[in-house]
Design a protein around this motif. Structure first.
Motif, PDB file in Angstrom:
ATOM      1  N   LEU A 152      -7.507   6.704   3.137  1.00 56.44           N
ATOM      2  CA  LEU A 152      -7.045   8.045   2.805  1.00 56.44           C
ATOM      3  C   LEU A 152      -7.899   8.643   1.703  1.00 56.44           C
ATOM      4  CD1 LEU A 152      -3.162   7.628   2.772  1.00 56.44           C
ATOM      5  CD2 LEU A 152      -4.493   8.967   4.388  1.00 56.44           C
ATOM      6  N   SER A 153      -8.168   9.916   1.828  1.00 53.04           N
ATOM      7  CA  SER A 153      -8.936  10.614   0.799  1.00 53.04           C
ATOM      8  C   SER A 153      -8.405  12.022   0.658  1.00 53.04           C
ATOM      9  CB  SER A 153     -10.426  10.647   1.154  1.00 53.04           C
ATOM     10  OG  SER A 153     -10.617  11.343   2.372  1.00 53.04           O
ATOM     11  N   TYR A 154      -8.757  12.673  -0.443  1.00 54.66           N
ATOM     12  CA  TYR A 154      -8.315  14.034  -0.663  1.00 54.66           C
ATOM     13  C   TYR A 154      -8.958  14.949   0.373  1.00 54.66           C
ATOM     14  CZ  TYR A 154      -6.469  12.433  -5.089  1.00 54.66           C
ATOM     15  OH  TYR A 154      -5.750  11.776  -6.053  1.00 54.66           O
ATOM     16  N   GLY A 155      -8.206  15.956   0.768  1.00 54.64           N
ATOM     17  CA  GLY A 155      -8.720  16.884   1.762  1.00 54.64           C
ATOM     18  C   GLY A 155      -8.457  16.445   3.179  1.00 54.64           C
ATOM     19  N   ILE A 156      -7.523  15.508   3.409  1.00 53.40           N
ATOM     20  CA  ILE A 156      -7.218  15.075   4.767  1.00 53.40           C
ATOM     21  C   ILE A 156      -6.584  16.237   5.515  1.00 53.40           C
ATOM     22  CG2 ILE A 156      -6.965  12.626   4.245  1.00 53.40           C
ATOM     23  CD1 ILE A 156      -4.019  13.017   3.936  1.00 53.40           C
ATOM     24  N   PRO A 157      -6.828  16.350   6.828  1.00 57.59           N
ATOM     25  CA  PRO A 157      -6.403  17.525   7.581  1.00 57.59           C
ATOM     26  C   PRO A 157      -4.906  17.609   7.834  1.00 57.59           C
ATOM     27  CG  PRO A 157      -7.410  15.914   9.036  1.00 57.59           C
ATOM     28  CD  PRO A 157      -7.605  15.412   7.644  1.00 57.59           C
ATOM     29  N   SER A 158      -4.153  16.523   7.660  1.00 59.38           N
ATOM     30  CA  SER A 158      -2.713  16.557   7.900  1.00 59.38           C
ATOM     31  C   SER A 158      -2.004  15.739   6.833  1.00 59.38           C
ATOM     32  CB  SER A 158      -2.384  15.999   9.285  1.00 59.38           C
ATOM     33  OG  SER A 158      -2.802  14.650   9.389  1.00 59.38           O
ATOM     34  N   SER A 159      -0.718  16.008   6.659  1.00 60.69           N
ATOM     35  CA  SER A 159       0.042  15.302   5.633  1.00 60.69           C
ATOM     36  C   SER A 159       0.261  13.853   6.039  1.00 60.69           C
ATOM     37  CB  SER A 159       1.384  15.995   5.392  1.00 60.69           C
ATOM     38  OG  SER A 159       2.198  15.893   6.537  1.00 60.69           O
ATOM     39  N   LYS A 160       0.398  13.010   5.063  1.00 58.85           N
ATOM     40  CA  LYS A 160       0.683  11.594   5.281  1.00 58.85           C
ATOM     41  C   LYS A 160       1.761  11.172   4.290  1.00 58.85           C
ATOM     42  CE  LYS A 160      -2.484  10.190   8.358  1.00 58.85           C
ATOM     43  NZ  LYS A 160      -2.954  11.529   8.722  1.00 58.85           N
ATOM     44  N   ASN A 161       2.711  10.382   4.771  1.00 66.02           N
ATOM     45  CA  ASN A 161       3.736   9.808   3.915  1.00 66.02           C
ATOM     46  C   ASN A 161       3.960   8.374   4.325  1.00 66.02           C
ATOM     47  OD1 ASN A 161       5.204  12.075   2.178  1.00 66.02           O
ATOM     48  ND2 ASN A 161       4.688  12.983   4.161  1.00 66.02           N
ATOM     49  N   TRP A 162       4.107   7.502   3.355  1.00 68.69           N
ATOM     50  CA  TRP A 162       4.397   6.113   3.647  1.00 68.69           C
ATOM     51  C   TRP A 162       5.434   5.611   2.662  1.00 68.69           C
ATOM     52  CZ3 TRP A 162       0.021   8.139   1.626  1.00 68.69           C
ATOM     53  CH2 TRP A 162      -0.419   7.689   0.382  1.00 68.69           C
ATOM     54  N   ALA A 163       6.156   4.573   3.047  1.00 70.41           N
ATOM     55  CA  ALA A 163       7.245   4.080   2.216  1.00 70.41           C
ATOM     56  C   ALA A 163       7.304   2.568   2.272  1.00 70.41           C
ATOM     57  CB  ALA A 163       8.576   4.674   2.671  1.00 70.41           C
ATOM     58  N   VAL A 164       7.776   1.989   1.173  1.00 68.95           N
ATOM     59  CA  VAL A 164       7.945   0.540   1.063  1.00 68.95           C
ATOM     60  C   VAL A 164       9.421   0.259   0.808  1.00 68.95           C
ATOM     61  CG1 VAL A 164       7.308  -1.543  -0.199  1.00 68.95           C
ATOM     62  CG2 VAL A 164       5.614   0.276   0.153  1.00 68.95           C
ATOM     63  N   PHE A 165      10.013  -0.576   1.652  1.00 70.59           N
ATOM     64  CA  PHE A 165      11.418  -0.942   1.519  1.00 70.59           C
ATOM     65  C   PHE A 165      11.528  -2.381   1.056  1.00 70.59           C
ATOM     66  CE2 PHE A 165      15.274  -2.883   3.295  1.00 70.59           C
ATOM     67  CZ  PHE A 165      16.241  -2.050   2.754  1.00 70.59           C
TER      68      PHE A 165
END
Length: 585
Positions: free
Chosen positions: A115-128
């Motif tokens: 992942l880098s700044y300026g990616i064309p779409s949003s990204k979300n990740w989570a740790v449970f």
């Protein structure tokens, strides 16, 4: 070798789950981030590192396999340990996954590392994580095909966003600073609920002449016998464009797992004091993108743990900066879906650290350029200065109706978010508790610390501060690029006060509604003398505070205050009428 059909049927009917056995092959050991995952029912099991599927041999779910080459078997969500064999060879005991889960985990790890700044779409990740299984967390990533279900990992990979920011962390060990403070402490703000105060509150409901007390009280929560509670901690953190973090904020935004650990630590401390044994489940969410996209993706992520949320007795959400408005939307969704309510959970809390509810400081807008930004960066930057105050009010209104205890922490020397935005100075409700973080490196005088604490106490009790806090805040605003926005996230008291407010305060017996108060956004030096006079008159009328003694001590500290910095000298000039105001009262 073929297995007995009855054995397969008995296994598949066991909560819809089966055990995966972990491979000891070299291929698995070299795969960074490998862990295990509980899958759904399948007719066959694929073994990592082998081309042929393996077949289960007859064992009971209660059987415990003691031999393990590198770790002891664990039980999670009602699954059991089985032995498997392929071509007559008994494989090692432990956990195994199918090939699909292995590929899914690899994809998640690769995505986060790239992942880098300026990616064309949003990204979300989570740790449970869960106290029921501390060794292997689950991780989930949105916006990537095939990665929308949680998988087990041995180690959570660090994203490129955080790697970029780590180099911005500034440590100043050469200078000696005062200890950082988070004021006011909960005991200094609220009184203990005695039988006398309880009687006065009750009489005020039915008898004229008794002034109703519309603030909260401290109550003794210590149990005679140990009790057991389940808590769910939700942390929501996000990354801003690199230009903003590097050039404007000037320090690392840290991560959601740090906030989670701080909340868990303080809740355990509270549990030890009050004889409550708390079982924790935590979900730490990270992301990047526009607000609306992130809200939708986070909601989809959280749906995988909706049952855990609904079953908890204590629920607390913690967030920071621009992510606080995202957290509001997510919490409102959980309330609307019936997962969070005053009737289901015993305690509901929201800790906001430097929340940019009304956007970033207007003074820094001219210092930000969209030139050279790619992807979503330009849109994210535009969003920072276009927050809707009405929408924030409506979202908080929903939460407060469900008796959420909201703790707002604002940094006095914040270079990115103003006090008006982080402390929501234009609204009032008894369930809102405001805190000021005073950075030790500011070396403020005793007079200013005492004055600021008194202003916040008065505001928390729902009395007027005549906008004195907002007026003087302009003198403490940090310089662009020198930090001050995220440092409060590392202070345990930012979380401790919020947990104590959530757990130790009474509930209002009145049907309180969120109220808008008159507020002017523009700061002016000529307003300070008038604001100071009005504030002193307000303090004199408070029964909660020993007014005469408090103001006398404040005046003595003012007389010995000898500022040396230019801005502080100007502030003292604006407050020269302080002694005169006291002599007239």
């Amino acid at each position: 070798m073929e297995s007995n059909d009855n054995e397969h049927e008995a296994l598949n009917n066991r909560r819809g789950s089966f055990w995966h056995i972990w491979s000891d092959s070299d291929e698995v050991k070299e795969n960074e981030g490998d862990g295990w995952n509980i899958g759904r029912r399948m007719s066959t099991l694929s073994f990592i590192g082998r081309a042929q599927p393996v077949v289960m041999r007859s064992v009971s779910f209660e059987e415990i396999v003691e031999e393990s080459r590198w770790w002891n078997p664990m039980t999670w969500r009602g699954t059991g340990v089985v032995e498997v064999e392929s071509n007559g060879e008994i494989l090692s005991a432990g956990i195994v996954e199918d090939e699909l889960n292995k590929l899914q985990r690899k994809e998640i790890v690769n995505q986060l590392k790239c992942l880098s700044y300026g990616i064309p779409s949003s990204k979300n990740w989570a740790v449970f994580r869960s106290d029921d299984d501390l060794k292997y967390p689950e991780i989930i990533l949105s916006g990537v095909s095939g990665c929308n279900k949680p998988v087990r990992v041995k180690e959570v990979p660090v994203s490129m966003f955080e790697i970029y920011e780590r180099n911005l962390k500034k440590t100043d060990t050469a200078l000696i600073h005062n200890e950082s403070l988070v004021l006011p402490e909960i005991e200094n703000n609220y009184r203990v609920n005695t039988l006398r105060s309880e009687a006065r509150i009750r009489l005020s409901q039915y008898v004229r002449g008794f002034t109703p007390q519309r603030h909260l009280y401290l109550q003794n929560m210590k149990n005679a016998q140990k009790s057991y509670k389940r808590a769910f901690v939700l942390s929501i953190h996000g990354f801003l464009p690199q230009k903003i973090v590097r050039n404007i904020i000037g320090e690392s935004s840290l991560n959601s797992e740090l906030m989670t650990k701080k909340v868990v630590s303080e809740m355990k401390r509270w549990g030890d004091i009050n004889n409550v044994d708390i079982n924790f489940q935590t979900l730490s969410v990270e992301g990047y993108g526009k607000r609306e996209d992130r809200v939708n993706e986070i909601i989809e992520i959280i749906k995988d743990w909706d049952e855990e949320i609904k079953k908890c007795e204590y629920f607390v959400c913690v967030s920071n900066g621009m992510n606080c408005s995202i957290s509001l939307k997510v919490l409102r969704f959980l309330v609307d879906e019936g997962l969070l309510s005053n009737e289901i959970q015993d305690k509901l809390g929201f800790i906001s650290l430097g929340g940019a509810y009304y956007g970033a400081l207007e003074s820094i807008e001219s210092k930000i350029s969209n030139r050279g930004n790619v992807g979503q960066d330009a849109e994210i930057i535009s969003e920072m200065f276009g927050m809707s105050e009405n929408q924030v009010f409506e979202d908080f209104e929903i939460l407060l109706k469900e008796n959420f205890k909201v703790s707002l922490v604002g940094s006095l020397n914040d270079c990115f978010v103003g006090i008006h935005s982080s402390l929501l100075l234009d609204i009032d409700h008894c369930n809102i508790y405001r805190n000021i973080f005073i950075d030790g490196k500011e070396n403020l005088s005793d007079f200013l610390i005492s004055l600021i604490e008194l202003i916040v106490i008065v505001k928390n009790l729902k009395y007027k501060d005549y906008q004195l806090l907002n007026e003087i805040s302009q003198y403490f605003q940090g310089n662009v690029g020198e930090g001050g926005h995220f440092i409060m996230m590392e202070d345990k008291n930012s979380y401790r006060n919020g947990i104590k407010f959530m757990m130790d305060t009474s509930n209002s017996i009145y049907d309180e509604t969120l109220k808008k108060v008159e507020f002017r956004n523009e700061c002016n030096d000529y307003h300070i003398p008038w604001s100071l006079r009005g504030f002193v008159e307000e303090v004199i009328g408070l029964k909660r505070i020993e007014a005469a003694e408090t103001l006398k001590g404040l005046h003595e500290e003012y007389l010995v205050w000898e500022p040396v910095e230019g801005k502080m000298k100007e502030l003292k000039v604006c407050m020269e009428g302080f002694a005169g105001v006291l002599s007239e009262l």
